[in-house]
Enzyme design. Structure first.
Site, PDB file in Angstrom:
ATOM      1  N   ASP A 186      -6.911   4.178  -4.682  1.00  0.00           N
ATOM      2  CA  ASP A 186      -7.520   3.985  -3.357  1.00  0.00           C
ATOM      3  C   ASP A 186      -8.247   5.304  -3.049  1.00  0.00           C
ATOM      4  O   ASP A 186      -8.642   6.001  -3.983  1.00  0.00           O
ATOM      5  CB  ASP A 186      -6.430   3.627  -2.331  1.00  0.00           C
TER       6      ASP A 186
ATOM      7  N   LYS B 167       0.859  -1.195   0.000  1.00  0.00           N
ATOM      8  CA  LYS B 167       0.000   0.000   0.000  1.00  0.00           C
ATOM      9  C   LYS B 167       0.884   1.231   0.000  1.00  0.00           C
ATOM     10  O   LYS B 167       2.017   1.185   0.469  1.00  0.00           O
ATOM     11  CB  LYS B 167      -0.867   0.018   1.267  1.00  0.00           C
TER      12      LYS B 167
HETATM   13  N1  GLU Z   1      -7.348   0.093  -3.124  1.00  0.00           N
HETATM   14  C1  GLU Z   1      -8.108  -1.095  -3.356  1.00  0.00           C
HETATM   15  C2  GLU Z   1      -8.171  -1.929  -2.094  1.00  0.00           C
HETATM   16  O1  GLU Z   1      -8.001  -1.438  -1.013  1.00  0.00           O
HETATM   17  C3  GLU Z   1      -7.657  -1.864  -4.579  1.00  0.00           C
HETATM   18  C4  GLU Z   1      -6.260  -2.368  -4.568  1.00  0.00           C
HETATM   19  C5  GLU Z   1      -5.778  -2.915  -5.891  1.00  0.00           C
HETATM   20  O2  GLU Z   1      -6.565  -3.044  -6.796  1.00  0.00           O
HETATM   21  O3  GLU Z   1      -4.577  -3.198  -5.960  1.00  0.00           O
HETATM   22  O4  GLU Z   1      -8.471  -3.094  -2.138  1.00  0.00           O
END
Ligand code: GLU
Length: 420
Positions: A143, A103
């Site tokens: 996100d 992340k």
């Molecule tokens: N931000 C999204 C999550 O928290 C998607 C993450 C992604 O697709 O890599 O799941």
């Protein structure tokens, strides 16, 4: 406990002890594999300089490349990003896609930046992260407060430095730059599939059930839209400022249109194609969590269902589309009150699931139809729900603990093969 990282670590310890997780694996999951902190000074439109702190956490890659979004928010901190990266490791394992967890985030209020400043900031972040990103290493995505356009800048900057077009380095890109059809709606759509399948397993009819959705961004809006399409009555939605309550059931599409026009949700009490002040009432964002509804959908940020409001929640089902919306203390209260919580690591996995489809299409030079994407998403979501229910009945635990068990067992299996 309102530190999400402490909470995540506590949860990991407690589930690990239930399944005799190898202590070496536990030790490697209890801290991220790599954390990167960078500083991003940018020149503002008025000529002044502002410096923004930013992070990328690579939690674990036993199942595949680190995967996870990038968040732009004034409250982004290292501990928040660590927790979010850890939840990605678990989520990818629950939905069974070959990715690990990562992340990123920038501590910034993107609403105060012009588009040029936002682009400069995104490109600066990409330059700093370049050495640790890559289609088979670490693959970011959108996100909170980030979107396809921002991912487009990221992939463009990465490709320039790499000297070759590298669409698979990021997912959630614009469709004409290698993005997948259906990715933008995927988290909401996947959440809807997870809920409908759960209701079916419980023998409950979704038609006419009342729903309150906290958050009216990409995830909250699409969830409201798909649940309304499935015959549920969405009676309340809220954004970061306020909420609206429309007892007759609101039209998500019309409400979004009205919000865009007026610049706020207040007064957007839209039923069918008509928005009328008589249709509903203004509520505080917090009030939404305790409305008399069948289903509550937190779809904004973490730590909103806490020890102080969990007992006041009258919903019998909570569909967690935000990451980490419920504190551990609140979870205990909800369990005591027989509230069914469809946990974040299962409920919101539709986003990363379609990210995997996007990445796969990029790696194999394919372009899937939206119908194919949605059908595959439904299959993955239903299978994940089935796996979690199976673990729940085998171990007599909550859906959250069952989801952790499914994930940790998959991670352990892959990890063991990698041990020499
Ligand atoms: N931000 C999204 C999550 O928290 C998607 C993450 C992604 O697709 O890599 O799941």
């Amino acid at each position: 406990m309102d530190n999400p990282w402490k909470r995540a670590q506590q949860k990991l310890h407690s589930v690990a002890s239930q399944i005799n997780l190898d202590p070496l694996l536990l030790a490697s999951l209890i801290e991220p594999e790599r954390i990167v902190t960078v500083s991003l000074p940018i020149r503002r439109d008025d000529g002044t300089i502002t410096t923004f702190p930013a992070y990328r956490v690579q939690h674990n890659n036993a199942l595949g490349p680190y995967k996870g979004g990038i968040r732009y928010h004034p409250h982004v901190s290292m501990d928040e990003v660590k927790a979010l990266a850890f939840w990605m490791t678990i989520k990818c394992a629950v939905i069974n896609v070959p990715f690990g967890g990562g992340k990123g985030g920038i501590t910034v209020d993107p609403k105060i930046l012009s588009e040029r400043e936002l682009e400069t900031l995104t490109r600066a972040f990409t330059q700093k992260l370049f050495p640790i990103l890559g289609p088979t290493t670490d693959v970011p995505a959108p996100d909170v407060n980030t979107n396809a356009k921002i991912m487009g800048w990221l992939v463009d900057e990465y490709s320039k430095i790499a000297g070759k077009n590298s669409p698979a380095v990021v997912t959630g890109k614009p469709v004409d730059e290698g993005g997948s059809l259906g990715r933008n709606e995927a988290t909401g759509r996947g959440g809807c599939y997870a809920l409908l399948h759960t209701l079916q397993k419980l023998g409950l009819n979704p038609k006419g059930m009342t729903v309150a959705v906290q958050g009216f961004g990409n995830v909250g809006y699409h969830t409201a839209l798909f649940l309304a399409e499935a015959g549920m009555k969405v009676v309340a939605v809220s954004d970061s400022k306020e909420g609206i309550y429309v007892e007759k059931g609101l039209s998500p599409e019309k409400t979004l249109e009205c919000k865009k026009e007026k610049g706020m949700l207040a007064g957007c009490y839209c039923v069918g194609s008509v928005c009328d002040i008589k249709n509903g009432k203004w509520i505080q964002n917090q009030e939404l969590l305790t409305l008399p509804v069948d289903i509550l959908v937190p779809a904004a940020l973490e730590n909103v269902i806490t020890a102080s409001n969990a007992a006041k929640t009258s919903a019998k089902i909570i569909l967690e589309l935000a990451n980490g919306p419920t504190t551990n203390e609140a979870d205990v209260i909800l369990k005591k009150n027989n509230v069914i919580v469809i946990p974040d690591i299962l409920a919101n996995a539709g986003g990363v699931c379609v990210s995997y489809f996007e990445w796969y299409q990029n790696m194999h030079n394919q372009d899937w139809t939206e119908d194919k994407v949605n059908k595959k998403l439904k299959t993955y979501m239903k299978k994940a729900v089935d796996d979690v229910f199976m673990a729940k009945s085998k171990r007599q635990v909550s859906l959250r603990d069952a989801a952790y068990i499914v994930a940790l067992e998959r991670i352990q299996k892959a990890w063991k093969k990698q041990q020499k």
